[in-house]
Design an enzyme around this catalytic site. Structure first.
Site, PDB file in Angstrom:
ATOM      1  N   ALA A  69       0.905  -0.817   0.196  1.00 36.21           N
ATOM      2  CA  ALA A  69      -0.273   0.077  -0.240  1.00 36.21           C
ATOM      3  C   ALA A  69       1.142   1.069   0.462  1.00 36.21           C
ATOM      4  CB  ALA A  69      -1.200   0.005   1.148  1.00 36.21           C
ATOM      5  N   CYS A 119       6.662  -4.838   5.363  1.00 33.55           N
ATOM      6  CA  CYS A 119       6.187  -6.099   5.360  1.00 33.55           C
ATOM      7  C   CYS A 119       5.972  -6.461   3.430  1.00 33.55           C
ATOM      8  CB  CYS A 119       5.074  -6.017   5.745  1.00 33.55           C
ATOM      9  SG  CYS A 119       3.567  -7.771   5.462  1.00 33.55           S
ATOM     10  N   VAL A 121       5.017  -9.637   1.909  1.00 35.19           N
ATOM     11  CA  VAL A 121       3.911 -10.492   1.998  1.00 35.19           C
ATOM     12  C   VAL A 121       4.519 -11.889   1.719  1.00 35.19           C
ATOM     13  CG1 VAL A 121       1.793  -8.951   1.686  1.00 35.19           C
ATOM     14  CG2 VAL A 121       2.510 -10.573  -0.564  1.00 35.19           C
ATOM     15  N   ASN A 147      -3.972  -7.014  -0.926  1.00 37.96           N
ATOM     16  CA  ASN A 147      -3.408  -6.099  -2.476  1.00 37.96           C
ATOM     17  C   ASN A 147      -2.327  -6.221  -3.006  1.00 37.96           C
ATOM     18  OD1 ASN A 147      -4.067  -3.321  -3.955  1.00 37.96           O
ATOM     19  ND2 ASN A 147      -2.328  -3.464  -2.957  1.00 37.96           N
ATOM     20  N   SER A 194      -8.192 -10.126  -9.359  1.00 39.35           N
ATOM     21  CA  SER A 194      -8.587  -9.352 -10.961  1.00 39.35           C
ATOM     22  C   SER A 194      -9.275  -9.895 -11.705  1.00 39.35           C
ATOM     23  CB  SER A 194      -7.021  -9.340 -11.136  1.00 39.35           C
ATOM     24  OG  SER A 194      -6.487  -9.223 -12.813  1.00 39.35           O
ATOM     25  N   TYR A 207       0.184 -14.898 -14.109  1.00 37.38           N
ATOM     26  CA  TYR A 207      -0.428 -14.224 -13.450  1.00 37.38           C
ATOM     27  C   TYR A 207      -1.618 -14.626 -13.476  1.00 37.38           C
ATOM     28  CZ  TYR A 207      -2.612  -9.043 -12.322  1.00 37.38           C
ATOM     29  OH  TYR A 207      -3.733  -8.474 -11.626  1.00 37.38           O
ATOM     30  N   CYS A 208      -2.463 -14.551 -14.171  1.00 40.77           N
ATOM     31  CA  CYS A 208      -4.054 -15.166 -14.379  1.00 40.77           C
ATOM     32  C   CYS A 208      -3.776 -16.781 -12.671  1.00 40.77           C
ATOM     33  CB  CYS A 208      -3.977 -16.330 -15.505  1.00 40.77           C
ATOM     34  SG  CYS A 208      -5.248 -14.811 -16.357  1.00 40.77           S
ATOM     35  N   ASP A 243      -5.173   2.227 -14.197  1.00 44.80           N
ATOM     36  CA  ASP A 243      -4.240   3.251 -14.491  1.00 44.80           C
ATOM     37  C   ASP A 243      -2.681   3.109 -12.796  1.00 44.80           C
ATOM     38  OD1 ASP A 243      -2.497   4.539 -15.269  1.00 44.80           O
ATOM     39  OD2 ASP A 243      -4.183   6.944 -14.444  1.00 44.80           O
ATOM     40  N   THR A 244      -2.404   2.537 -13.404  1.00 46.54           N
ATOM     41  CA  THR A 244      -1.406   2.198 -11.949  1.00 46.54           C
ATOM     42  C   THR A 244       0.617   1.668 -12.606  1.00 46.54           C
ATOM     43  OG1 THR A 244      -1.599  -0.454 -10.761  1.00 46.54           O
ATOM     44  CG2 THR A 244      -2.533   1.763 -10.399  1.00 46.54           C
TER      45      THR A 244
HETATM   46  N1  LIG Z   1      -3.179  -1.887 -11.367  1.00 50.21           N
HETATM   47  C1  LIG Z   1      -4.007  -2.617 -12.237  1.00 50.21           C
HETATM   48  O1  LIG Z   1      -4.402  -2.726 -13.190  1.00 50.21           O
HETATM   49  C2  LIG Z   1      -4.685  -4.196 -11.430  1.00 50.21           C
HETATM   50  C3  LIG Z   1      -4.135  -4.060 -10.431  1.00 50.21           C
HETATM   51  N2  LIG Z   1      -4.872  -5.524  -9.794  1.00 50.21           N
HETATM   52  C4  LIG Z   1      -4.347  -6.045  -8.353  1.00 50.21           C
HETATM   53  O2  LIG Z   1      -4.491  -5.082  -7.397  1.00 50.21           O
HETATM   54  C5  LIG Z   1      -2.987  -5.551  -6.691  1.00 50.21           C
HETATM   55  C6  LIG Z   1      -2.351  -3.685  -6.183  1.00 50.21           C
HETATM   56  O3  LIG Z   1      -1.627  -3.424  -7.773  1.00 50.21           O
HETATM   57  P1  LIG Z   1      -1.462  -1.605  -8.648  1.00 50.21           P
HETATM   58  O4  LIG Z   1      -1.661  -0.532  -7.079  1.00 50.21           O
HETATM   59  O5  LIG Z   1      -2.124  -2.176  -9.297  1.00 50.21           O
HETATM   60  O6  LIG Z   1      -0.627  -1.823  -8.471  1.00 50.21           O
HETATM   61  P2  LIG Z   1       1.711  -1.081  -7.995  1.00 50.21           P
HETATM   62  O7  LIG Z   1       3.036  -1.768  -9.129  1.00 50.21           O
HETATM   63  O8  LIG Z   1       1.091   0.089  -8.577  1.00 50.21           O
HETATM   64  O9  LIG Z   1       1.128  -1.447  -6.651  1.00 50.21           O
HETATM   65  C7  LIG Z   1       1.572  -3.172  -5.820  1.00 50.21           C
HETATM   66  C8  LIG Z   1       2.476  -2.431  -4.730  1.00 50.21           C
HETATM   67  O10 LIG Z   1       2.550  -3.795  -3.585  1.00 50.21           O
HETATM   68  C9  LIG Z   1       4.348  -4.149  -3.619  1.00 50.21           C
HETATM   69  N3  LIG Z   1       4.221  -5.100  -3.298  1.00 50.21           N
HETATM   70  C10 LIG Z   1       5.392  -5.580  -4.271  1.00 50.21           C
HETATM   71  N4  LIG Z   1       5.667  -6.776  -3.690  1.00 50.21           N
HETATM   72  C11 LIG Z   1       5.072  -7.047  -2.774  1.00 50.21           C
HETATM   73  C12 LIG Z   1       5.200  -8.015  -1.516  1.00 50.21           C
HETATM   74  N5  LIG Z   1       6.684  -8.874  -1.356  1.00 50.21           N
HETATM   75  N6  LIG Z   1       5.257  -7.662  -0.147  1.00 50.21           N
HETATM   76  C13 LIG Z   1       4.683  -6.688  -0.254  1.00 50.21           C
HETATM   77  N7  LIG Z   1       4.039  -5.543  -0.998  1.00 50.21           N
HETATM   78  C14 LIG Z   1       4.336  -5.914  -2.122  1.00 50.21           C
HETATM   79  C15 LIG Z   1       4.459  -2.689  -3.641  1.00 50.21           C
HETATM   80  O11 LIG Z   1       5.121  -1.811  -3.787  1.00 50.21           O
HETATM   81  C16 LIG Z   1       3.537  -1.596  -4.594  1.00 50.21           C
HETATM   82  O12 LIG Z   1       3.364  -0.890  -3.491  1.00 50.21           O
HETATM   83  C17 LIG Z   1      -2.272  -6.431  -7.083  1.00 50.21           C
HETATM   84  O13 LIG Z   1      -2.261  -7.334  -6.539  1.00 50.21           O
HETATM   85  C18 LIG Z   1      -2.358  -6.101  -8.411  1.00 50.21           C
HETATM   86  O14 LIG Z   1      -1.964  -7.992  -9.280  1.00 50.21           O
HETATM   87  C19 LIG Z   1      -5.596  -5.834 -10.226  1.00 50.21           C
HETATM   88  C20 LIG Z   1      -6.477  -5.663 -11.516  1.00 50.21           C
HETATM   89  C21 LIG Z   1      -6.004  -5.193 -12.730  1.00 50.21           C
HETATM   90  C1  LIG Z   2      -1.052  -6.854 -17.296  1.00 50.73           C
HETATM   91  C2  LIG Z   2      -1.078  -6.227 -16.573  1.00 50.73           C
HETATM   92  C3  LIG Z   2      -1.372  -6.690 -15.922  1.00 50.73           C
HETATM   93  C4  LIG Z   2      -2.121  -6.695 -14.220  1.00 50.73           C
HETATM   94  C5  LIG Z   2      -3.204  -5.871 -14.464  1.00 50.73           C
HETATM   95  C6  LIG Z   2      -4.698  -6.867 -14.982  1.00 50.73           C
HETATM   96  O1  LIG Z   2      -4.455  -7.074 -13.425  1.00 50.73           O
HETATM   97  C7  LIG Z   2      -5.049  -7.930 -15.570  1.00 50.73           C
HETATM   98  C8  LIG Z   2      -5.685  -8.099 -16.534  1.00 50.73           C
HETATM   99  C9  LIG Z   2      -5.947  -8.856 -17.033  1.00 50.73           C
HETATM  100  C10 LIG Z   2      -7.078  -8.792 -18.502  1.00 50.73           C
HETATM  101  C11 LIG Z   2      -8.704  -7.754 -18.175  1.00 50.73           C
HETATM  102  C12 LIG Z   2      -9.550  -8.471 -18.483  1.00 50.73           C
HETATM  103  C13 LIG Z   2     -10.446  -6.680 -18.987  1.00 50.73           C
HETATM  104  C14 LIG Z   2     -11.711  -7.058 -19.684  1.00 50.73           C
HETATM  105  C15 LIG Z   2     -12.723  -6.276 -19.722  1.00 50.73           C
HETATM  106  O2  LIG Z   2     -12.457  -4.725 -19.547  1.00 50.73           O
HETATM  107  C16 LIG Z   2     -13.959  -6.855 -19.647  1.00 50.73           C
HETATM  108  O3  LIG Z   2     -14.951  -5.489 -19.549  1.00 50.73           O
HETATM  109  C17 LIG Z   2     -13.946  -7.085 -21.618  1.00 50.73           C
HETATM  110  C18 LIG Z   2     -15.551  -7.847 -22.207  1.00 50.73           C
HETATM  111  C19 LIG Z   2     -15.655  -7.697 -23.189  1.00 50.73           C
HETATM  112  C20 LIG Z   2     -14.522  -7.633 -24.417  1.00 50.73           C
HETATM  113  C21 LIG Z   2     -15.004  -7.151 -25.646  1.00 50.73           C
HETATM  114  C22 LIG Z   2     -14.740  -6.371 -26.818  1.00 50.73           C
HETATM  115  O4  LIG Z   2     -14.419  -5.800 -26.367  1.00 50.73           O
HETATM  116  O5  LIG Z   2     -14.279  -6.805 -27.607  1.00 50.73           O
END
Ligand SMILES: NC(=O)C1=CN([C@@H]2O[C@H](COP(=O)(O)OP(=O)(O)OC[C@H]3O[C@@H](n4cnc5c(N)ncnc54)[C@H](O)[C@@H]3O)[C@@H](O)[C@H]2O)C=CC1
Ligand SMILES: CC/C=C\C[C@H](O)/C=C/C=C\C=C\C=C\C(=O)[C@@H](O)C/C=C\CCC(=O)O
Length: 314
Positions: A69, A119, A121, A147, A194, A207-208, A243-244
């Site tokens: 965080a 911490c 994790v 998180n 996710s 990752y999935c 957007d991170t």
């Molecule tokens: N931004 C995205 O597109 C999405 C993010 N997520 C999930 O949201 C969560 C937060 O990610 P974001 O804020 O987007 O990314 P981020 O990269 O900005 O933040 C992740 C945080 O986790 C910390 N971290 C990494 N390894 C660690 C460890 N071993 N122990 C403790 N902390 C650690 C990092 O230092 C960083 O502060 C993650 O679990 C990510 O998979 C899920 C879906 C979409």
């Molecule tokens: C690579 C970045 C790492 C992590 C980010 C995140 O956790 C990964 C997400 C992976 C997949 C995301 C899927 C998103 C799906 C949607 O936005 C749905 O709304 C899509 C629904 C239909 C798509 C149909 C279309 O537009 O053609």
């Protein structure tokens, strides 16, 4: 028009489609409307805070523990909780960033409400020690937010360790601490998975896998018939691309890098504020046990509640 959270939770959309939820239909299916804006004027009495429209603010003086965080979503969740009167222990491996954020949040919300701890994790000892230190400062924990996460297909073991095992161990520490049958006060565990934990994504398969595992863990605990007597609830947040910094992928972190970039652009990117809105809807609902909230750029906040247990009658 103002709705209470419970009324909001029952605004059903008959055929709304939850992205990626596997074959069985959820017991019922909801689309959550954006929260009303209930945060003023508050009346505070005996730790129950009510607003003019009678929404009970359940977060006031609650204590949260948030991993990963120092930045991104975890930092935003922490601030949203502080903003609603909670006390927050936020943790990360990035110490200088965390300390900076701690100073900002302490100045704004009060030193007695904020704590940053290192911490990692992926280390059982680090997680257990920081959890213990948070309990020492605040007395107990009501809300655990697992998180911390990375997205890096070139660090498979680290990724599973952080995204899955870290969240599982964090959840188990919280369960042992919170369960009422062992002297705890009850509480809520939120796992940040996710949409990639609900549907296959070929350019980030491992990752999935880590996020599918986390959704499975969430569903298993949520279906525990003993949760109500233990006073436990399990919610799971599944954002899509947001957007991170995690989206600043280098080529080696992803398979089919160009496809990944193109598809991300096509699907669109959530604003952090939108994900925080989904998070708050989950933690402020009267009962989030079994909930999965997805947040996507195209379909906004979608909400499904699963049948609590298919086995409890056996
Ligand atoms: N931004 C995205 O597109 C999405 C993010 N997520 C999930 O949201 C969560 C937060 O990610 P974001 O804020 O987007 O990314 P981020 O990269 O900005 O933040 C992740 C945080 O986790 C910390 N971290 C990494 N390894 C660690 C460890 N071993 N122990 C403790 N902390 C650690 C990092 O230092 C960083 O502060 C993650 O679990 C990510 O998979 C899920 C879906 C979409
Ligand atoms: C690579 C970045 C790492 C992590 C980010 C995140 O956790 C990964 C997400 C992976 C997949 C995301 C899927 C998103 C799906 C949607 O936005 C749905 O709304 C899509 C629904 C239909 C798509 C149909 C279309 O537009 O053609």
């Amino acid at each position: 028009m103002n709705f209470t959270p419970s009324v909001l939770s029952f605004i059903l959309t008959a055929e709304a489609e939850v992205y990626g939820i596997p074959t069985k239909k959820p017991k019922f299916h909801q689309q959550v409307q954006p929260s009303p804006s209930p945060w003023s004027p508050w009346k505070v009495s005996e730790n129950i805070v009510t607003c003019e429209n009678n929404i009970i603010m359940q977060l006031f003086n609650r204590v949260a523990f948030v991993t990963g965080a120092a930045q991104g979503l975890g930092k935003a969740f922490s601030e949203a909780l502080l903003n609603r009167g909670a006390k927050v222990c936020f943790t990360d491996i990035q110490v200088s960033k965390g300390k900076e954020v701690e100073k900002t949040y302490s100045d704004k919300y009060g030193q007695d409400r904020v704590l940053f701890l290192h911490c990692d994790v992926s280390s059982s000892a680090s997680l257990a020690n920081s959890f213990k230190d948070a309990v020492s400062k605040f007395g107990h924990i009501d809300l655990m937010v697992n998180n911390a996460g990375i997205a890096d297909e070139s660090r498979l073991r680290d990724m599973v360790n952080i995204n899955l095992i870290g969240a599982i161990e964090g959840s188990m520490l919280a369960v042992e601490h919170m369960r009422k049958d062992k002297g705890g006060k009850g509480g809520v565990v939120i796992n940040i998975a996710s949409t990639a934990g609900l549907t296959g994504v070929y350019f980030v398969p491992s990752y999935c896998a880590s996020k599918f595992g986390l959704v499975g863990f969430h569903l298993s605990w949520a279906s525990n018939p003993y949760n109500s007597q233990m006073g436990l609830q399990f919610g799971c947040l599944c954002p899509a691309f947001t957007d991170t910094d995690i989206l600043n992928q280098k080529e080696k972190q992803m398979l089919y890098f160009e496809d990944g970039q193109r598809i991300t652009k096509h699907l669109g990117i959530n604003r952090v504020e939108k994900v925080v809105q989904g998070f708050l809807q989950m933690v402020e609902s009267e009962n989030c046990n079994g909930d999965i909230i997805t947040i996507t750029a195209k379909e906004d906040i979608q909400y499904s509640r699963r049948a609590s247990s298919k086995m409890s009658h056996l």
